[in-house]
Design a protein around this motif. Structure first.
Motif, PDB file in Angstrom:
ATOM      1  N   ALA A  19      98.047   4.884  70.911  1.00 16.14           N
ATOM      2  CA  ALA A  19      97.814   3.454  71.128  1.00 16.14           C
ATOM      3  C   ALA A  19      99.089   2.619  71.168  1.00 16.14           C
ATOM      4  N   ASP A  29      94.081   6.293  75.636  1.00 12.82           N
ATOM      5  CA  ASP A  29      92.836   6.491  74.901  1.00 12.82           C
ATOM      6  C   ASP A  29      91.863   7.123  75.883  1.00 12.82           C
ATOM      7  N   GLU A  32      88.421   5.602  76.306  1.00 18.25           N
ATOM      8  CA  GLU A  32      88.418   4.348  77.051  1.00 18.25           C
ATOM      9  C   GLU A  32      88.591   4.606  78.539  1.00 18.25           C
ATOM     10  N   TYR A  37      83.349   5.637  75.711  1.00 21.04           N
ATOM     11  CA  TYR A  37      82.803   4.629  74.803  1.00 21.04           C
ATOM     12  C   TYR A  37      81.555   3.981  75.408  1.00 21.04           C
ATOM     13  N   PRO A  60      88.431   8.153  66.916  1.00 18.91           N
ATOM     14  CA  PRO A  60      89.610   7.329  67.214  1.00 18.91           C
ATOM     15  C   PRO A  60      90.109   6.620  65.955  1.00 18.91           C
ATOM     16  N   TYR A  62      92.726   5.105  65.179  1.00 11.92           N
ATOM     17  CA  TYR A  62      93.361   3.788  65.327  1.00 11.92           C
ATOM     18  C   TYR A  62      92.334   2.666  65.471  1.00 11.92           C
ATOM     19  N   LYS A  63      91.132   2.980  65.946  1.00 11.67           N
ATOM     20  CA  LYS A  63      90.067   1.981  66.021  1.00 11.67           C
ATOM     21  C   LYS A  63      89.261   1.912  64.724  1.00 11.67           C
ATOM     22  N   PRO A  66      91.591  -0.264  61.680  1.00  8.24           N
ATOM     23  CA  PRO A  66      92.480  -1.205  62.365  1.00  8.24           C
ATOM     24  C   PRO A  66      93.513  -1.851  61.448  1.00  8.24           C
ATOM     25  N   ASP A  72      86.286   0.182  60.268  1.00  8.14           N
ATOM     26  CA  ASP A  72      85.269  -0.330  61.182  1.00  8.14           C
ATOM     27  C   ASP A  72      84.510   0.874  61.719  1.00  8.14           C
ATOM     28  N   TRP A  75      80.966   1.711  65.881  1.00  3.48           N
ATOM     29  CA  TRP A  75      80.719   2.634  66.984  1.00  3.48           C
ATOM     30  C   TRP A  75      80.458   4.046  66.467  1.00  3.48           C
TER      31      TRP A  75
END
Length: 410
Positions: A19, A29, A32, A37, A60, A62-63, A66, A72, A75
């Motif tokens: 990223a 990514d 992406e 996704y 992921p 890095y997602k 964050p 988070d 997803w």
């Protein structure tokens, strides 16, 4: 083969996540870029339709994280709920398939990286231990160390053998911390330790001894995490010469883990590499020479003999036409038959990636999607006028399904 074939058939989605864009690069990514996704549910339905019973599936990081210590899972919750609903498809979770969160200064060379990655991994296990039983702590430490620490292509952009070893040292400590953390939560979880299957050949007779060394270096991750590098071990001097300390080696002895399953990623176009004079004198990265079925058989046989553990071919495929991919699939099937006939415990074979992917130079070359597509998949990605990437089942998938369907589900 008959329906009682002794190995699992699996697939996987390419899930590289780089990223950082500090040098003007694009985010790499794969989820992406390939629109996974957006279409993840349909993609997983397609996997189930093939009859594959396991899937290598990346998270992921890095997602998911964050900010340091802030997660988070929105997803990821949806995807894991899908696996909970469809128990016929068991995920092998790739906790680390390249790339760190954006907040982590110096990326893998951050002094706290081993603790950070273990913290994230244990947070994942705490949340999903009722769904997930199989983990890959980190995919391909060799390639990760090569791209981040030898060629300087990915952050933290180190170069040379000492850069390679510095990254490898950090990754291996992170692997041990990860396994230890997950085992405290899930003592019965299974770790599939995945590494690029390397075989080195000498460009000429004067390089035979150097080539022997590189055929030891290919095992470096497995050797370090098991605490095997002591005494007159063939890698000890090389590691110390390139920056590993006596204290590091003592740490590995004290914190050693046992392997559950050994995973190897073999690509006939990339996995066999030549040791030439430039490699020796200038620390150039060995260049690939085309390999084949017997190289795969030899690598699996060697690793099984060395560690006495089940071997899972965790990635294999062929970048080329559908005809070339089908020919390689036939070779892989033959290799599996040969290995199991020898009494080798071949846990599984994975076609990877399930979809076509974007080649890694996408990150820096500025070219559009269509000029970066790597045709490995059982499904072809076809760009539509509105930018949507349609998934088209191809002839390779037809042959894969023909082979897989009717096997007992493990």
């Amino acid at each position: 083969m008959s329906a009682s074939a002794p190995w699992i058939w699996a697939v996987g989605f390419e899930n590289t996540f780089i990223a950082q864009t500090a040098r003007g690069e694009r985010v790499l990514d794969e989820y992406e870029i390939t629109q996974h996704y957006r279409f993840w549910r349909e993609d997983l339905e397609r996997v189930r339709q093939t009859g594959a019973t396991m899937i290598r599936y990346g998270i992921p990081w890095y997602k998911v994280e964050p900010e340091s210590g802030v997660y988070d899972w929105e997803w990821t919750d949806e995807v894991m709920a899908y696996f909970a609903e469809h128990r016929d498809l068991k995920p092998i979770i790739d906790l680390m398939h390249y790339g760190t969160p954006l907040w982590m200064d110096r990326e893998f060379m951050n002094a706290a990286y081993p603790e950070y990655v273990a913290r994230y991994a244990t947070a994942f296990a705490q949340r999903y231990s009722s769904i997930v039983a199989y983990y890959t702590p980190l995919n391909e430490p060799f390639i990760n160390s090569e791209w981040c620490g030898w060629s300087g292509t990915w952050p933290p952009y180190l170069k040379g053998h000492d850069g390679f070893v510095s990254i490898m040292n950090q990754l291996c400590k992170g692997i041990i911390r990860t396994v230890t953390g997950i085992r405290e939560i899930q003592p019965d979880s299974t770790m599939i330790h995945v590494e690029a299957a390397k075989k080195f050949v000498a460009a000429d007779e004067s390089l035979i001894e150097e080539t022997k060394l590189w055929n030891e270096i290919r095992y470096v991750m497995w050797e370090l995490v098991q605490g095997n590098v002591e005494g007159d071990h063939p890698l000890r001097n090389w590691l110390i010469r390139n920056g590993v300390s006596e204290a590091d080696l003592s740490w590995y002895l004290e914190h050693a883990i046992e392997l559950d399953v050994v995973g190897i990623n073999f690509y006939p176009q990339f996995s066999v590499n030549a040791i030439d004079k430039e490699v020796v004198r200038q620390q150039k990265i060995p260049q690939p020479v085309h390999g084949g079925k017997q190289d795969l058989v030899e690598i699996v046989r060697d690793i099984n003999g060395k560690y006495g553990k089940p071997v899972f071919i965790t990635e294999t495929s062929y970048w080329g036409s559908e005809e070339e991919r089908i020919a390689w699939l036939e070779d892989v099937i033959d290799a599996g038959r040969q290995l199991t006939s020898e009494g080798i415990e071949l846990a599984g074979i994975t076609w990877f990636p399930f979809l076509d992917m974007v080649d890694w130079p996408y990150r820096t070359n500025g070219l559009p999607f269509r000029d970066n597509v790597a045709t490995f998949g059982l499904y072809t990605l076809e760009e539509q006028p509105d930018g949507t990437l349609a998934r088209r089942k191809n002839a390779v998938c037809d042959r894969f399904e023909q082979e897989v369907q009717g096997r007992s589900k493990i």
